[in-house]
Design a protein around this motif. Structure first.
Motif, mmCIF file in Angstrom:
data_model
loop_
_atom_site.group_PDB
_atom_site.id
_atom_site.type_symbol
_atom_site.label_atom_id
_atom_site.label_comp_id
_atom_site.label_asym_id
_atom_site.label_seq_id
_atom_site.Cartn_x
_atom_site.Cartn_y
_atom_site.Cartn_z
ATOM 1 N N GLY A 1 -53.062 41.802 -33.307
ATOM 2 C CA GLY A 1 -54.344 41.939 -32.615
ATOM 3 C C GLY A 1 -55.212 43.084 -33.097
ATOM 4 N N LYS A 2 -55.248 43.310 -34.390
ATOM 5 C CA LYS A 2 -56.066 44.400 -34.937
ATOM 6 C C LYS A 2 -57.567 44.099 -34.830
ATOM 7 C CE LYS A 2 -53.945 44.155 -38.922
ATOM 8 N NZ LYS A 2 -52.875 43.204 -38.545
ATOM 9 N N THR A 3 -57.914 42.826 -35.052
ATOM 10 C CA THR A 3 -59.333 42.482 -35.085
ATOM 11 C C THR A 3 -60.033 42.831 -33.774
ATOM 12 O OG1 THR A 3 -58.606 40.635 -36.432
ATOM 13 C CG2 THR A 3 -60.906 40.631 -35.760
ATOM 14 N N VAL A 4 -59.356 42.539 -32.680
ATOM 15 C CA VAL A 4 -59.963 42.814 -31.377
ATOM 16 C C VAL A 4 -60.178 44.310 -31.204
ATOM 17 C CG1 VAL A 4 -59.666 42.580 -28.899
ATOM 18 C CG2 VAL A 4 -58.855 40.773 -30.424
ATOM 19 N N GLN B 1 -63.079 34.076 -41.185
ATOM 20 C CA GLN B 1 -62.266 33.989 -39.984
ATOM 21 C C GLN B 1 -62.588 35.100 -38.989
ATOM 22 O OE1 GLN B 1 -58.415 32.470 -40.759
ATOM 23 N NE2 GLN B 1 -57.580 33.928 -39.304
ATOM 24 N N HIS B 2 -62.772 36.294 -39.497
ATOM 25 C CA HIS B 2 -63.189 37.395 -38.623
ATOM 26 C C HIS B 2 -64.515 37.049 -37.970
ATOM 27 C CE1 HIS B 2 -60.102 40.270 -39.349
ATOM 28 N NE2 HIS B 2 -60.351 40.436 -40.629
ATOM 29 N N PHE B 3 -65.396 36.479 -38.759
ATOM 30 C CA PHE B 3 -66.721 36.117 -38.260
ATOM 31 C C PHE B 3 -66.592 35.095 -37.128
ATOM 32 C CE2 PHE B 3 -70.505 33.370 -38.464
ATOM 33 C CZ PHE B 3 -71.495 34.305 -38.234
ATOM 34 N N ILE C 1 -62.295 48.433 -42.713
ATOM 35 C CA ILE C 1 -61.818 47.790 -43.926
ATOM 36 C C ILE C 1 -60.491 47.122 -43.619
ATOM 37 C CG2 ILE C 1 -61.132 48.144 -46.309
ATOM 38 C CD1 ILE C 1 -62.998 50.401 -46.505
ATOM 39 N N ASP C 2 -60.482 45.808 -43.728
ATOM 40 C CA ASP C 2 -59.255 45.076 -43.400
ATOM 41 C C ASP C 2 -58.410 44.921 -44.658
ATOM 42 O OD1 ASP C 2 -57.362 43.656 -42.091
ATOM 43 O OD2 ASP C 2 -58.543 41.823 -41.881
ATOM 44 N N GLU C 3 -57.089 45.000 -44.480
ATOM 45 C CA GLU C 3 -56.179 44.804 -45.613
ATOM 46 C C GLU C 3 -56.541 45.737 -46.745
ATOM 47 O OE1 GLU C 3 -53.787 42.981 -45.022
ATOM 48 O OE2 GLU C 3 -54.424 41.528 -43.521
HETATM 49 MG MG MG Z 1 -56.189 40.289 -39.210
#
Ligand code: MG
Ligand code: ADP
Length: 693
Positions: free
Chosen positions: A298-301, A329-331, A393-395
């Protein structure tokens, strides 16, 4: 600017003597594009050719260098039989054996009646002594060149041991004397030699022990590399700290609105991490924080809720993902959540061109877009933000420090949150992130089902395919990940295409294929078809590794699981077990498995805890498992091996901290030498954070 002293080392590898246009690509594949890369290509062993017995005393199975007279050539009587050359000394005779020999060449090398120095592995065959394809045949005058300890290098197709050894000798001749960058006292205590001597003794070892991974020469170079790594991270960190930040208060209006729209409550770990981020953002300092959490934790949230702070303060936020799939997907996750709060979120990837792109850029510059999500398109030159205050910054391991700095330069005092789904062991955390503040999401959202993992030989493929057929008949959705082939994206693809054809024959148009060479829209189409259930089986190369979210997928098949790094297997397995259904993962391996591979797959079977897997992976990772390391995306060291030189890392960190406390801009004499070290290990971006050269 890189000191000119280093120029010879940074010349293209093809400039070395003996490398023509044909061989250059092979050397590039073996070591890398530059001369220095070949210097880092260390021997994996040695052949001791100093043993020079008489023929009668030459034991079978040993490498010996023999001084013999050529008696007679005995050309082969048929193409299947070898060409033999009889040689002798005063104690007896032997045969040199050559398959597919060229007679004229052999006669020139071994003229009858003359003496020669011949080195190779001695065999005893029907009471005769023989050497098949001797490694060296030289005149007596060159004896000293042969009776040495010869380094043995890892090779690649098309290059022979002799060629590589010779080219490395050429590279060594280009090695300059460099100013010493190590602390004199520490250096003396370790009993190390200077950089050049250490390098030479690894490539021209005086003994077998000289190339030992835990020997002084190798340790010296490993420490150099680790010191460069730690110093670079600390310089970038110090640079960020010196820059003023802006205090951004916690959102009180937007956040409650978005939280109310969430179909779930935050986990304890999410709340804790969010509070840590909030308090960083509220400080008038630059935030640089790592958010670490397993796939699906649940990092995105968390990132979204933090972005709201920036937006509510009147500024903008950006989220950068390594791939288009992931950005989209994030979008898709974020847009509906913020719609009710009246926020405008836009997506920008390399695929957006022309008018559409211009219109996004205009709205970004005017501040009409509050949150921009995308790939590295986010920091391209013509992208201007009205006021970027927060970047996620993801990943991150897919991006370099350099890109991080570039994104930061798009705004004023940008707070930075770096997210990673690769569980990183503590030692490696230090090497990839230095002393970056870190928050851990070590708790999965409630309701997640465990994934049951089975380890099976590839020989049971028919059975597996049969089982998959039954499962999709019952409505299951299946990821099928194809083998990773060493160093070759093309053959990755071939394997995936072949499996796709195979499964298509059985299950028809319920099978799709996605791979890294596909164009964005085509890729998205396949992914979407899998997400909606139009496709039941998605055959993939590892492009699905990062962050694809299809909660209905419950089966993950991984072919040649033994070729993957554990971190990567863990990531892949995280694609299932995201929804309500019971999930399973089949790890198919090619028999026979090495003990090490067996142990590694057993860990995958036994636990789903990413942090445990990461620690075990580091512990078990032997020299032969480099593929896994590379694939994990963590920084690769050329000389340091943390399973052997782990304790040097702590020393390098302490040394780097001490250096920067005394000489923060690397201005002293040692400081200048350390700049050379940073350039040597290509940490140029870190040097650019310093005020003057
Ligand atoms: Mg993710
Ligand atoms: P990560 O980016 O860490 O892999 P995501 O943020 O994509 O994970 O979350 C994975 C899924 O879990 C998403 O569908 C998300 O909506 C859901 N999720 C996130 N937090 C929670 C929570 N606290 N409870 C239930 N589901 C959650």
């Amino acid at each position: 600017m890189r000191p000119s002293l280093l120029n010879p080392l940074f010349a293209p590898i093809g400039t070395l003597p003996g490398i023509g246009p044909k061989l250059a690509p092979l050397y590039e594949r073996l070591a890398g594009p530059k001369v220095v890369d070949l210097l880092w290509h260390l021997p994996s062993g040695v052949v001791d050719r100093r043993f020079s017995p008489k023929l009668a005393q030459a034991p079978a199975g040993k490498v010996a260098t023999l001084i013999v007279q050529v008696d007679a050539h005995m050309p082969s009587s048929s193409p299947k039989r070898p060409y033999r050359v009889r040689v002798s000394d005063e104690t007896g005779f032997a045969h040199l054996v050559f398959f597919h020999a060229r007679e004229d060449w052999l006669r020139r090398q071994l003229p009858e009646g003359e003496w020669r120095v011949v080195s190779g592995v001695v065999e005893h065959f029907n009471n005769d002594i023989q050497i098949t394809h001797p490694d060296h045949v030289v005149p007596l005058a060159d004896k000293d060149k042969v009776t040495t300890i010869e380094p043995v290098y890892p090779l690649t197709g098309g290059l022979t041991a002799k060629m590589v050894a010779k080219t490395v000798r050429g590279a060594l001749e280009r090695v300059p004397e460099l100013p010493e960058w190590q602390d004199a006292a520490w250096f003396a205590r370790q009993g190390w030699s200077d950089w050049k001597t250490a390098l030479q003794s690894l490539h021209q070892p005086p003994s077998e022990q000289a190339i030992a991974e835990d020997g002084p020469a190798r340790r010296r170079l490993a420490f150099d590399e680790l010191l460069a790594n730690q110093l670079a991270l600390m310089l970038v960190r110090a640079h960020m700290r010196k820059l003023k930040g802006r205090p951004i208060p916690v959102s009180t209006r937007l956040r409650p609105q978005v939280m109310a729209a969430l179909p779930f409550a935050l986990t304890g770990a999410q709340s804790r991490s969010l509070a840590e981020i909030d308090s960083d953002m509220a400080e008038p300092l630059r935030m640089l924080r790592l958010l670490q959490g397993d796939v699906g934790s649940g990092k995105t949230v968390v990132a979204l809720l933090a972005m709201l702070n920036a937006v509510e303060s009147g500024a903008q936020a950006a989220l950068m993902a390594p791939t288009e799939i992931l950005a989209r997907q994030h979008f898709d996750t974020i847009s509906p959540l913020v719609a009710g709060a009246g926020l405008r979120v836009a997506l920008l990837t390399g695929r957006d061109k022309g008018k559409a792109r211009q219109s996004i850029l205009a709205d970004l510059a005017s501040g009409d877009i509050h949150v921009l999500i995308g790939t590295h398109a986010l920091f391209q030159e013509d992208v201007a933000y009205a006021d970027l205050a927060f970047a996620v910054i993801d990943e991150q391991h897919r991006f370099g420090v350099h890109q991080r700095l570039e994104l930061a330069s798009k705004g004023q005092a940008v707070d930075m949150l770096v997210m990673t789904a690769t569980p990183i062991p503590r030692t490696l955390l230090l090497t990839s992130y230095g002393d970056m503040d870190a928050s851990r999401l070590d708790e999965k959202p409630p309701g997640r089902q465990p994934v049951s993992t089975r380890v099976l030989p590839l020989a049971r493929m028919d059975e597996v395919v049969h089982g998959i057929g039954r499962a999709i008949g019952g409505g299951a959705r299946v990821y099928w990940v194809c083998p990773l082939v060493e160093d070759s994206e093309t053959s990755d693809l071939a394997a995936a295409e072949e499996r796709h054809r195979h499964l298509e024959q059985l299950f028809g148009d319920r099978v799709g294929l996605v791979h890294g060479k596909m164009k964005g829209p085509a890729k998205d189409k396949v992914m979407a078809a899998f997400a909606t259930g139009e496709l039941s089986i998605l055959v993939a190369t590892t492009v699905i590794e990062v962050g694809v979210n299809v909660p209905e997928a419950t089966i993950m098949v991984i072919e040649h699981a033994e070729r993957f790094g554990l971190a990567q297997l863990h990531q892949l397995r995280g694609r299932v077990g995201r929804g309500a259904g019971a999930s399973s993962c089949l790890l198919l391996y090619d028999s026979p498995l090495s003990e090490n591979s067996k142990a590694r797959l057993e860990i995958m079977r036994a636990t789903e805890d990413g942090f445990v897997i990461a620690e075990e992976d580091l512990r078990l990772r032997g020299g032969g498992e480099i593929l896994g390391t590379r694939q994990s995306g963590l920084p690769e060291f050329k000389l340091a091996d943390l399973s052997i030189h782990g304790e040097l890392l702590a020393a390098a960190r302490d040394d780097a901290a001490l250096i920067l406390s005394r000489d923060p801009d690397l201005q002293t004499e040692r400081g200048q030498a350390l700049r050379t070290l940073l350039y040597l290990f290509e940490r140029d971006a870190a040097i650019h954070t310093l005020r003057s050269g």
